[in-house]
Scaffold this motif. Sequence first.
Motif, mmCIF file in Angstrom:
data_model
loop_
_atom_site.group_PDB
_atom_site.id
_atom_site.type_symbol
_atom_site.label_atom_id
_atom_site.label_comp_id
_atom_site.label_asym_id
_atom_site.label_seq_id
_atom_site.Cartn_x
_atom_site.Cartn_y
_atom_site.Cartn_z
ATOM 1 N N SER A 40 -56.526 16.235 15.344
ATOM 2 C CA SER A 40 -56.582 16.643 16.757
ATOM 3 C C SER A 40 -55.572 17.758 17.024
ATOM 4 O O SER A 40 -54.413 17.655 16.611
ATOM 5 C CB SER A 40 -56.271 15.444 17.644
ATOM 6 N N PRO A 41 -56.003 18.816 17.722
ATOM 7 C CA PRO A 41 -55.044 19.910 18.038
ATOM 8 C C PRO A 41 -53.881 19.421 18.883
ATOM 9 O O PRO A 41 -52.820 20.052 18.917
ATOM 10 C CB PRO A 41 -55.906 20.925 18.799
ATOM 11 N N LYS A 42 -54.055 18.265 19.529
ATOM 12 C CA LYS A 42 -52.947 17.749 20.365
ATOM 13 C C LYS A 42 -51.712 17.424 19.528
ATOM 14 O O LYS A 42 -50.600 17.432 20.031
ATOM 15 C CB LYS A 42 -53.414 16.503 21.127
ATOM 16 N N LEU A 43 -51.947 17.111 18.251
ATOM 17 C CA LEU A 43 -50.810 16.832 17.373
ATOM 18 C C LEU A 43 -49.948 18.098 17.222
ATOM 19 O O LEU A 43 -48.726 18.024 17.172
ATOM 20 C CB LEU A 43 -51.291 16.360 15.999
ATOM 21 N N PHE A 44 -50.601 19.241 17.204
ATOM 22 C CA PHE A 44 -49.859 20.502 17.080
ATOM 23 C C PHE A 44 -49.082 20.808 18.366
ATOM 24 O O PHE A 44 -47.965 21.314 18.315
ATOM 25 C CB PHE A 44 -50.809 21.651 16.722
ATOM 26 N N TYR A 45 -49.713 20.479 19.521
ATOM 27 C CA TYR A 45 -48.985 20.668 20.796
ATOM 28 C C TYR A 45 -47.748 19.767 20.797
ATOM 29 O O TYR A 45 -46.654 20.170 21.191
ATOM 30 C CB TYR A 45 -49.875 20.316 22.001
ATOM 31 N N SER A 46 -47.990 18.522 20.376
ATOM 32 C CA SER A 46 -46.889 17.558 20.352
ATOM 33 C C SER A 46 -45.787 18.055 19.411
ATOM 34 O O SER A 46 -44.590 17.928 19.710
ATOM 35 C CB SER A 46 -47.409 16.205 19.882
ATOM 36 N N TYR A 47 -46.201 18.626 18.283
ATOM 37 C CA TYR A 47 -45.237 19.162 17.309
ATOM 38 C C TYR A 47 -44.382 20.267 17.952
ATOM 39 O O TYR A 47 -43.154 20.290 17.810
ATOM 40 C CB TYR A 47 -46.011 19.694 16.095
ATOM 41 N N GLY A 48 -45.038 21.117 18.696
ATOM 42 C CA GLY A 48 -44.321 22.197 19.399
ATOM 43 C C GLY A 48 -43.301 21.626 20.372
ATOM 44 O O GLY A 48 -42.142 22.077 20.423
ATOM 45 N N ILE A 49 -43.733 20.606 21.135
ATOM 46 C CA ILE A 49 -42.805 19.992 22.106
ATOM 47 C C ILE A 49 -41.656 19.299 21.357
ATOM 48 O O ILE A 49 -40.488 19.383 21.774
ATOM 49 C CB ILE A 49 -43.550 18.933 22.978
ATOM 50 N N ALA A 50 -41.989 18.640 20.245
ATOM 51 C CA ALA A 50 -40.952 17.932 19.477
ATOM 52 C C ALA A 50 -39.898 18.920 18.964
ATOM 53 O O ALA A 50 -38.709 18.607 18.960
ATOM 54 C CB ALA A 50 -41.580 17.181 18.304
ATOM 55 N N LEU A 51 -40.358 20.094 18.535
ATOM 56 C CA LEU A 51 -39.397 21.100 18.075
ATOM 57 C C LEU A 51 -38.494 21.555 19.226
ATOM 58 O O LEU A 51 -37.277 21.668 19.068
ATOM 59 C CB LEU A 51 -40.125 22.302 17.462
ATOM 60 N N LEU A 52 -39.116 21.780 20.385
ATOM 61 C CA LEU A 52 -38.310 22.183 21.547
ATOM 62 C C LEU A 52 -37.302 21.084 21.900
ATOM 63 O O LEU A 52 -36.147 21.353 22.223
ATOM 64 C CB LEU A 52 -39.224 22.430 22.756
ATOM 65 N N TYR A 53 -37.790 19.842 21.817
ATOM 66 C CA TYR A 53 -36.935 18.696 22.166
ATOM 67 C C TYR A 53 -35.736 18.601 21.209
ATOM 68 O O TYR A 53 -34.605 18.396 21.641
ATOM 69 C CB TYR A 53 -37.777 17.415 22.128
ATOM 70 N N VAL A 54 -36.003 18.783 19.913
ATOM 71 C CA VAL A 54 -34.900 18.668 18.954
ATOM 72 C C VAL A 54 -33.904 19.828 19.129
ATOM 73 O O VAL A 54 -32.693 19.642 18.963
ATOM 74 C CB VAL A 54 -35.425 18.560 17.504
ATOM 75 N N ILE A 55 -34.392 20.976 19.518
ATOM 76 C CA ILE A 55 -33.459 22.103 19.765
ATOM 77 C C ILE A 55 -32.604 21.782 20.991
ATOM 78 O O ILE A 55 -31.397 22.035 21.005
ATOM 79 C CB ILE A 55 -34.212 23.447 19.944
ATOM 80 N N ALA A 56 -33.255 21.202 22.011
ATOM 81 C CA ALA A 56 -32.505 20.843 23.224
ATOM 82 C C ALA A 56 -31.445 19.787 22.896
ATOM 83 O O ALA A 56 -30.295 19.890 23.348
ATOM 84 C CB ALA A 56 -33.461 20.326 24.291
ATOM 85 N N LEU A 57 -31.834 18.790 22.100
ATOM 86 C CA LEU A 57 -30.861 17.760 21.713
ATOM 87 C C LEU A 57 -29.715 18.385 20.921
ATOM 88 O O LEU A 57 -28.551 18.040 21.122
ATOM 89 C CB LEU A 57 -31.535 16.702 20.826
ATOM 90 N N SER A 58 -30.045 19.299 20.044
ATOM 91 C CA SER A 58 -29.027 19.955 19.220
ATOM 92 C C SER A 58 -28.035 20.729 20.095
ATOM 93 O O SER A 58 -26.824 20.679 19.864
ATOM 94 C CB SER A 58 -29.684 20.926 18.230
ATOM 95 N N SER A 59 -28.564 21.424 21.095
ATOM 96 C CA SER A 59 -27.676 22.162 22.010
ATOM 97 C C SER A 59 -26.784 21.187 22.761
ATOM 98 O O SER A 59 -25.593 21.445 22.957
ATOM 99 C CB SER A 59 -28.502 22.956 23.028
ATOM 100 N N PHE A 60 -27.372 20.071 23.167
ATOM 101 C CA PHE A 60 -26.628 19.058 23.921
ATOM 102 C C PHE A 60 -25.471 18.509 23.065
ATOM 103 O O PHE A 60 -24.331 18.430 23.522
ATOM 104 C CB PHE A 60 -27.600 17.929 24.313
ATOM 105 N N VAL A 61 -25.769 18.167 21.817
ATOM 106 C CA VAL A 61 -24.734 17.606 20.926
ATOM 107 C C VAL A 61 -23.700 18.695 20.590
ATOM 108 O O VAL A 61 -22.496 18.422 20.550
ATOM 109 C CB VAL A 61 -25.368 17.021 19.638
ATOM 110 N N THR A 62 -24.162 19.914 20.395
ATOM 111 C CA THR A 62 -23.231 21.025 20.110
ATOM 112 C C THR A 62 -22.257 21.214 21.275
ATOM 113 O O THR A 62 -21.062 21.433 21.076
ATOM 114 C CB THR A 62 -24.014 22.336 19.865
ATOM 115 N N PHE A 63 -22.799 21.090 22.484
ATOM 116 C CA PHE A 63 -21.949 21.210 23.677
ATOM 117 C C PHE A 63 -20.850 20.143 23.643
ATOM 118 O O PHE A 63 -19.681 20.438 23.868
ATOM 119 C CB PHE A 63 -22.814 21.073 24.932
#
Lengths: 342, 285
Positions: free
Chosen positions: B143-166
């Motif tokens: 399902s292409p939705k898995l790819f959308y979810s993958y995109g969101i997951a990448l954004l989420y992990v970058i956001a978490l990384s920025s949060f922890v870096t802060f």
Amino acid sequence: MSEVVMKFENLTKKYGNFTAVNEINLEVRRGEIIGLVGPNGAGKTTTIKMMAKILRPNSGRILIRTNHSELEDLQKVSSTITQIGFLIDIPSFYNMTAYQLLRYFANLQNYPKDQIDERINELITLFKLTEWKHEKVKTFSKGMVQKLGMIQAIIHDPEIVILDEPQTGLDPLARVEIRRYIRKLQSQGKTIFIASHMLYEISEVCDKIALINYGSIIGFDTVENLALVLKTSEINCVLLNPLNPSELETLLNRLSEKLNSYLDQNLDPLISKIPIKYYPEQQGLKIFYDGRNESKGEILKILIKDFESDFTVISFTQPKTSQLERVYAEMVKENNSNNGDV
Amino acid sequence: MEKRTYSLTAIKPVLYTVVFELKKQKKKFYFFLAITILIGFLLGYILQLIPSSLLADTQTEFFNTGLQFISFITLFAACLFFSGIICSEFNKKTGAIVFPKINKYKLIVGKYLGNLILVMAIITVYYFLLGILGFYYYAGPISPKLFYSYGIALLYVIALSSFVTFFSSFMRSVNITIISTLIILLMGFSIVDQIVVLIFAGDFEPLYSLSYLGSLITGILNTPFPDPRYVEFTFGGEGGGFGPGGHFTFGQWITPSIGMGITLLVVNIVVFFILAAFLFKRRQL
């Protein structure tokens, strides 16, 4: 006289109410080896950290000549200064192999890529770490870490090398090697700035000494000139034959009489109660004189001419270390009393 | 004196730092990768043992179940990779060696990117395994939705990384940074979200919460996309209010809208990273 490559102007660093570095003014010229000597907490490492832009001064500035142009304010130099190599405090590395670390540091400082391996091998061999090149730093002894610290400071062949306690943790042989290497760097025209409380190491390699106490420079000159300011210094004379114990007192009295005008009149009793002492084990005389260069020559003349029948002088030297120790002790003592210490 | 200094805009030092960081974090990466692959294979193996009737009806539902693990993996990976990114330079005094050699902004960008590549690789491997399993069990195109979810997951992990870096930019030790960020991300946001829902019900969407923004990873898999996104569940009897015979209404925000979720994840990434970089620059050894 060579050009000034680094200049401190009223450099001050405070931590709250505590002044770690207090209005330091210094000039470092190209090719000089400068020693920054002071007790623990005197402000040596703080000064070096400001040179490395790790700490920001509260006031004053450090000027640096980044190329053959004018001196520039270090804080305003936009990028890092790769012309300077630093060894700050006891070095602490990421837990990687010596090779990986050195390669990374050389790359960061834009050392020519095709020469990095050659440079690493050259220094690793020089500092006898060849077998440890591909070992992780956590397996290194304290001395080996210190050597690696020294290598990382010079890996990019900087024009100015700044070393904070470079001899810490090193065995005597390694210390000799480091001293030799520092001299070699100087012969290549490098400027070297060493902070230490090891007076011997400093006196052996440095052209000039900056004495620091309570964050202030209390003296900056050659060891000889610093001694001159205090009008005190010492000479060691080794004699060909031991002196006769029964005639010793008379001989010392005669010596004192003849050399009186050149002797240290304000000798600190903590150092010696009398200005001329005989050491039977060393078969030598220690003479505390007024520190003037002319006096040294006169003393030698008198010892050779007037005491020809009593002894033969085979060596006449001025020990730099003990001289520096005395200068240091005197200046620190004076500074402490000015600061209200007992 | 020959000038060999990099200009302020040169990116080579950043690239060298990225490569160095990849090598430095190798062990941690292999550890997480092993756990991720283990979870993936366990998921596949266990599902084979379960009667087929218990397998999710659709591929999307299967992905939804599988992705419940992703938030934990993401969270732990971000905390363990990024918690020491700044504070260890001060705590372990490695900064005294490296700060004179590289501009602090370049150093933080290089370290951040290096760690991010590794964390993103772990997420990618997990999605890859999930995709393979989905294809295997449901014998159909992914399902292409898995790819959308993958995109969101990448954004989420970058956001978490920025949060922890802060957090790493002002904390003193690596361990304290790990513990405090884990507590905030695992429990802190959830508790505050519950309180906010109790007080404001559907009137206030907890868009401040990274955990809530992370729910878009699975939320985006839903067909159709949840509408309304705020739901209320009622438990208990006919009477009103609490107590015997009464009922209890429990409200929940399911997921942020796609547009708002992506926007706020990007805002989190940028704001927390800029704050971290600024604090890092100001902090003295």
